[in-house]
Design an enzyme around this catalytic site. Structure first.
Site, PDB file in Angstrom:
ATOM      1  CB  SER A 288      -0.884   0.021   1.247  1.00  0.00           C
ATOM      2  OG  SER A 288      -0.105   0.317   2.399  1.00  0.00           O
ATOM      3  CG  ASP A 289       1.292   5.896  -1.374  1.00  0.00           C
ATOM      4  OD1 ASP A 289       2.271   6.025  -0.608  1.00  0.00           O
ATOM      5  OD2 ASP A 289       1.054   6.698  -2.289  1.00  0.00           O
ATOM      6  CB  CYS A 290       3.006   5.618   3.544  1.00  0.00           C
ATOM      7  SG  CYS A 290       4.525   4.795   3.019  1.00  0.00           S
ATOM      8  CB  SER A 292      -3.151   3.172   1.152  1.00  0.00           C
ATOM      9  OG  SER A 292      -2.497   4.085   0.322  1.00  0.00           O
TER      10      SER A 292
END
Length: 770
Positions: A288-290, A292
């Site tokens: 995941s993007d941080c 997310s």
């Protein structure tokens, strides 16, 4: 032949010695001094990685498993496994943007290459791969020194859809073909060509998908629902990610913050499990993007409980959470029956397999142990950074051949502007600590005596109080170089632009200095995104315009080399430069690529927008001239079909053949193009092949689209023959409104430069035999 036992034992001793002298830390796992763990199957390098992973998972408790699902993975001390930070960055050099990299001591910095948008302007895929190889050398060296990880969340391959996007600078530009080629090339460079399934470092293509808005007009990336048609998803947004996985064989893909058509990308099984892992066959992990996963619960309110969010993400195909969310809520999701331990095991297997492919469970038997501090910031690496900057500079205007400047006629040069002595600005965002800087002022000073005035201290240029000094410098000099543009103050992550004009009073500075100058005036622009400099194009006192992007640590040298003709510029714009009034017609929140005249929507990028531009995609001048000639190429291609079901639909077959219903591997077309340098100066040239067709299936495809490009060096008054590889399925197909890729039957026109056109007739093999 068998190996000499003495040599074999000596080799093992040297490996052991290097493990404890080359590294400043004990091995990540399977330490040979720990006799308990080294006898366990997951430490046996002779076993298949799949079996080693299975053995290790079987030894972990549920709590241990869960603490391995986040970026700062906890140690498992009883099994001799150290903690690991997954988050490192290497967008255009090893960066300390993520917590996995620390500069200092023996590693005070790393080679900082030009920002990606500048490197993309080289249109040189071999350069892109070479940069990746250097970055991975330095990453491995720093890992051996205990100050870096081996998993790098780079490259960013999102399409630069809107000129205001603050992160457009991180991308290879607006064209899917270029972005796809860049993605596969850079990933191959990073991950290396290790035997079998091994990895030098693990790359990650981000941010999947349709992610290209950070903060604009009150809307941020955490709340944005990107409404994307099936056509645009297949035709544009997903193209570079598919190339990353299928061609680059990337080890990771990162899902984005935004929703796509109402679903968070990190909880969408169709995007993750079905597409990335199912259709494209990802061999690696999805991250995941941080934060997310936290965003989809806390900001988007996609699920009723945090446990539901954890369950939805893991079931959709997410393996690793950048952030603490899964560590906190996964066990509760399992206890409440929303998730099974087997689901966690599947995610964990993908993570552990990548670590084992990197050699992290091989004890001291690490690959690349020869790399150390002496392999970072080497002269060769820094020379490549300079070469990348040189190749990425684009000559946009050269009235009356004002450039190159002469060291005899232009002995005193006024160097003016807020970016004239720039350091940090040159490297853009997601950069580390460079080996050093050469500013434009320093670079120009090597060729001529300089008079320096900033005019504006900052690119925001809030005042014109210092313009008098700049005008006086221009009056005294034989030539004037204005270095202006943008910086991270204007465009960056979490900050999109509101307009395309030069900030503050910069335009006034340029015009006033140009009027005052007694010699030729050259405008040098630093930026990631395009700038509307129509005023400068139309000002007869501004002789030349250069775009340098953000040219990296050696940017000043590269700019000066181009200005004084040591280097002949060969860069091409990887994005369209629009006029300011374009923005009023295209909200950043409108994801449609195709023009829609019924609502006054002009479309996006050169493929769909046909209105006026400041400079077009692919534009770039040279100090010499080139001519193209077709040496040989097919004029007629027969498209076979492999589906009996499709063959019954003769009406459809007469218009187009579905890509999935033909044999794509037989449809490779070889073209040979002669490139002649008809000027007086050696130069590099990019052959760009665009395709167009009058046939249509469903909604009309692009009027023209780039399908291939090749970089070639051609000496003055000489000729080079270049082979261009084209595949009918990949390059001559269009996507209909249902997201289905089809090959139109009929004439396809190939355009090479402004002087060559070649027509290929595609025919249905079945109709040919009737």
């Amino acid at each position: 032949m068998g190996q000499n036992p003495l040599k074999k034992n000596l080799s093992f001793f040297l490996i052991l010695l290097c493990a404890f002298t080359c590294e400043s830390r004990t091995p990540f796992a399977c330490d040979p001094t720990n006799h308990i763990t080294t006898t366990l199957p997951f430490c046996s390098v002779s076993l298949h990685i799949r079996d080693r992973v299975k053995d290790l998972i079987g030894r972990l408790t549920l709590q241990e498993k869960i603490r391995l699902l986040v970026n700062n993975a906890a140690p498992v001390d009883r099994l001799g496994i150290r903690g690991y930070e997954w988050w490192s960055e290497a967008l255009h050099g090893v960066s300390n943007t993520g917590p996995g990299v620390k500069f200092g001591g023996q590693f005070p910095g790393a080679t900082s290459f030009p920002q990606v948008i500048t490197t993309a302007a080289s249109f040189n895929s071999s350069l892109w791969e070479a940069i990746g190889q250097v970055v991975s050398d330095e990453a491995r060296a720093m890992y051996n020194g205990g100050v870096a990880g081996l998993t790098y969340w780079s490259p960013n391959v999102n399409i630069f859809r809107d000129p205001r996007w603050g992160r457009g600078q991180e991308t290879p530009g607006e064209d899917p073909t270029v972005a796809a080629k860049y993605a596969a090339s850079y990933v191959r460079g990073l991950q290396g060509n290790a035997a079998g399934n091994r990895l030098k470092v693990a790359a990650c293509c981000k941010h999947y998908t349709a992610y290209d808005l950070d903060f604009w007009n009150g809307m941020d990336r955490f709340h944005f629902n990107a409404r994307v048609s099936k056509q645009d998803l297949e035709e544009t947004y997903n193209v570079p990610f598919k190339a990353c996985v299928v061609e680059g064989r990337v080890a990771s893909v990162m899902c984005s913050y935004n929703q796509v058509n109402g679903k968070p990308t990190c909880a969408d099984p169709n995007l993750l499990r079905n597409t990335i892992r199912g259709q494209w066959r990802l061999n690696g992990y999805i991250v995941s993007d941080c934060d997310s996963v936290g965003v989809l619960f806390n900001d988007q309110h996609y699920t009723a409980t945090p446990e539901d969010a954890a369950a939805a993400s893991i079931k959709a195909g997410l393996d690793l959470d950048c952030g603490p969310f899964l560590a906190i809520y996964t066990e509760g999701a399992i206890r409440s029956g929303k998730l099974s331990e087997a689901d966690v095991d599947r995610s964990l297997a993908n993570l552990l397999a990548v670590q084992m492919r990197l050699g992290m469970f091989d004890g001291p038997r690490q690959p690349y142990l020869n790399l150390g501090p002496r392999d970072v910031c080497t002269p060769a690496h820094q020379q490549l950074a300079l070469e990348a900057a040189r190749q990425g500079i684009v000559l946009l205007q050269n009235r009356n051949r004002a450039l190159p400047l002469s060291t005899t006629r232009h002995r005193t040069v006024a160097v003016i502007g807020p970016n004239s002595d720039a350091t940090d600005t040159m490297i853009g965002n997601y950069a580390g600590t460079p080996c050093g800087y050469t500013t434009p002022l320093q670079g120009i000073s090597r060729y001529a005596k300089t008079i320096h005035e900033t005019g504006c201290t900052l690119v925001s240029c809030a005042s014109n109080d210092q313009f008098g000094g700049a005008e006086e410098a221009a009056r005294r000099a034989d030539a004037t170089i204005l270095v202006v543009g943008l910086s991270q103050v204007i465009e960056r992550e979490a900050l999109d632009r509101n307009g395309l004009l030069l900030p503050g009073h910069q335009q006034e500075l340029v015009s006033r200095v140009a009027k005052a100058s007694r010699g030729p005036v050259v405008l040098v622009l630093m930026s990631g995104g395009p700038i509307d400099v129509t005023f400068a194009k139309n000002d007869p006192q501004i002789a030349a315009i250069l775009w340098a992007g953000y040219p990296g640590q050696s940017g000043g040298t590269a700019i000066a080399d181009v200005l004084f003709g040591t280097i002949n510029p060969g860069g091409k714009l990887p994005m369209t430069w629009y006029p300011q009034d374009y923005l009023a017609k295209v909200p950043m929140t409108d994801m449609a690529m195709h023009a829609d005249p019924s609502r006054g929507y002009p479309g996006r990028t050169y493929r769909f927008y046909k209105g006026p531009v400041v400079f077009p995609f692919g534009y770039g001048l040279s100090y010499t001239s080139f001519r193209h000639t077709l040496a040989n190429g097919p004029s007629k291609i027969s498209i076979p079909f492999t589906s009996l079901k499709a063959s019954k639909n003769t009406t459809l077959l007469s218009k187009a053949i579905r890509v999935s219903h033909t044999s794509c591997e037989t449809l490779n077309l070889g073209m040979h193009i002669d490139v002649e340098n008809i000027g007086e100066m050696d130069g590099t040239h990019t052959i760009m092949v665009f395709a167009s067709t009058t046939s249509s299936v469903g909604e009309v495809g692009p009027e023209k689209q780039l399908i291939a490009f090749e970089k070639v060096d051609v000496a003055a008054k000489s000729k080079q023959r270049v082979r261009v590889h084209i595949n009918a399925c990949n390059h001559l197909s269009i996507v209909d409104q249902f997201g289905i890729r089809r090959i139109p039957i009929g004439e396809h026109n190939l355009h090479i430069g402004d002087d060559l056109k070649h027509t290929i007739l595609l025919q249905n093999a079945m109709e040919e035999t009737n």
